[in-house]
Design a protein around this motif. Structure first.
Motif, mmCIF file in Angstrom:
data_model
loop_
_atom_site.group_PDB
_atom_site.id
_atom_site.type_symbol
_atom_site.label_atom_id
_atom_site.label_comp_id
_atom_site.label_asym_id
_atom_site.label_seq_id
_atom_site.Cartn_x
_atom_site.Cartn_y
_atom_site.Cartn_z
ATOM 1 N N LYS A 37 -79.798 -32.759 -75.292
ATOM 2 C CA LYS A 37 -79.123 -34.018 -75.586
ATOM 3 C C LYS A 37 -78.876 -34.756 -74.277
ATOM 4 O O LYS A 37 -78.510 -34.148 -73.273
ATOM 5 C CB LYS A 37 -77.799 -33.732 -76.303
ATOM 6 C CG LYS A 37 -76.921 -34.937 -76.581
ATOM 7 C CD LYS A 37 -75.632 -34.485 -77.260
ATOM 8 C CE LYS A 37 -74.645 -35.599 -77.461
ATOM 9 N NZ LYS A 37 -73.384 -35.122 -78.095
ATOM 10 N N TYR A 56 -81.251 -37.200 -78.845
ATOM 11 C CA TYR A 56 -81.254 -35.818 -79.325
ATOM 12 C C TYR A 56 -82.712 -35.355 -79.384
ATOM 13 O O TYR A 56 -83.567 -36.048 -79.932
ATOM 14 C CB TYR A 56 -80.633 -35.729 -80.719
ATOM 15 C CG TYR A 56 -79.204 -36.215 -80.789
ATOM 16 C CD1 TYR A 56 -78.144 -35.344 -80.590
ATOM 17 C CD2 TYR A 56 -78.921 -37.553 -81.055
ATOM 18 C CE1 TYR A 56 -76.827 -35.789 -80.659
ATOM 19 C CE2 TYR A 56 -77.612 -38.008 -81.122
ATOM 20 C CZ TYR A 56 -76.570 -37.123 -80.922
ATOM 21 O OH TYR A 56 -75.277 -37.575 -80.983
ATOM 22 N N ASP A 213 -74.986 -33.174 -84.519
ATOM 23 C CA ASP A 213 -74.652 -33.821 -83.245
ATOM 24 C C ASP A 213 -74.059 -32.806 -82.267
ATOM 25 O O ASP A 213 -73.360 -31.895 -82.665
ATOM 26 C CB ASP A 213 -73.647 -34.938 -83.478
ATOM 27 C CG ASP A 213 -74.303 -36.129 -84.174
ATOM 28 O OD1 ASP A 213 -75.481 -36.013 -84.551
ATOM 29 O OD2 ASP A 213 -73.624 -37.158 -84.340
#
Length: 213
Positions: A37, A56, A213
Motif C-alpha cells: 500500500k 493498493y 483496506d
C-alpha cells in the motif's frame, strides 16, 4: 500541517482518471490485506481543493465482470483472451468547497490488464531502451504532480508497464506506467507470462472485492 504540492493544470488533476482506460470503478471490500500500500502526500487541485491518493497492490484474479470486459476487448482486436490480472486499486480522496460549503468526494479505480493473445513485438529492445532513457524525467514529472515518486530507503520504486513492453505496450505513456515496490514488481514479472499462457489461474474469476483496506 501536512506537506502539500500543487497540481499545475486541470489536465494533470485528472491524470489518475486517465487510467480509466485500464480499469473500472470499484469499492473496498473483503478478503486479505493488499500485498502493499502507498499513501501519497496531499496535492492541491486547480479548484482549490486537496487530493490524497492511495494505491493498493495485488495482483488479484479479475472479477467475472472484468473478465467479460477483457474478453470483449480482445475479441474486438481479433485475439482470444488468455487471462486477466487485477494489478492494483487507486483510491482518491478529495476535500474542498462546493457551492461555498465544505465538501468531500472520492472513489476507487481498478487497474487491470487484459492478456490478449498478442504476438511478441520485434522492437522490444527499443521499447526497453526508450523507458530506460526516459524514466528519470518521467518520475520527476509524476512526482511534481503527486508529491514525489514513491521510494523505500531513498531507492525509487520500479515503474511497471501495465500493458507490457514485450507485447507492444507504450514505454512512456502516462496511463501505462504504475509505480510499484520491488517485491510486487517481482511478482508481476513472474505472473505476466502465466497470464498469457493457456489454461492458467488468470482466466478464472476472482472475487468482486479481493482485499481489505
Amino acid at each position: 500541517m501536512a506537506a502539500t504540492s500543487t497540481i499545475r493544470s486541470p489536465a494533470s488533476a485528472a491524470v489518475l482518471l486517465a487510467l480509466v482506460g485500464c480499469g473500472s470503478a470499484t469499492v473496498g471490500g473483503g478478503g486479505s490485506p493488499a500485498r502493499a500500500k502507498w499513501v501519497g502526500s496531499v496535492v492541491r487541485t486547480p479548484d482549490g481543493g486537496q487530493l490524497r491518493t492511495t494505491i493498493y497492490y495485488g495482483p488479484w484474479q479479475c472479477s467475472a465482470a472484468f473478465l467479460v470486459r477483457c474478453e470483449s476487448k480482445c475479441a474486438a482486436q481479433g485475439y482470444p483472451l488468455m487471462g486477466c490480472m487485477w494489478l492494483a486499486d487507486i483510491k482518491g480522496d478529495w476535500q474542498g468547497r462546493y457551492l461555498f460549503m465544505p465538501a468531500e468526494a472520492g472513489g476507487r479505480l481498478a487497474i487491470t490488464h487484459c492478456c490478449c493473445d498478442y504476438p511478441k513485438v520485434s522492437d522490444g529492445k527499443w521499447r526497453r531502451d526508450t523507458w530506460k532513457n526516459s524514466r528519470n524525467a518521467f518520475r520527476d514529472e509524476w512526482g511534481r504532480e503527486f508529491g514525489g515518486w514513491p521510494s523505500t530507503g531513498g531507492v525509487n520504486w520500479q515503474g511497471h508497464h501495465i500493458f507490457d513492453l514485450r507485447h507492444g505496450g507504450a514505454p512512456v505513456a502516462r496511463d501505462n506506467v504504475l509505480p510499484v515496490p520491488d517485491d510486487v514488481h517481482g511478482v508481476l514479472n513472474r505472473e505476466y507470462p502465466a497470464c498469457y499462457a493457456p489454461g492458467g489461474q488468470w482466466l478464472k474469476p476472482g472475487p468482486e472485492r479481493p482485499y481489505v483496506d
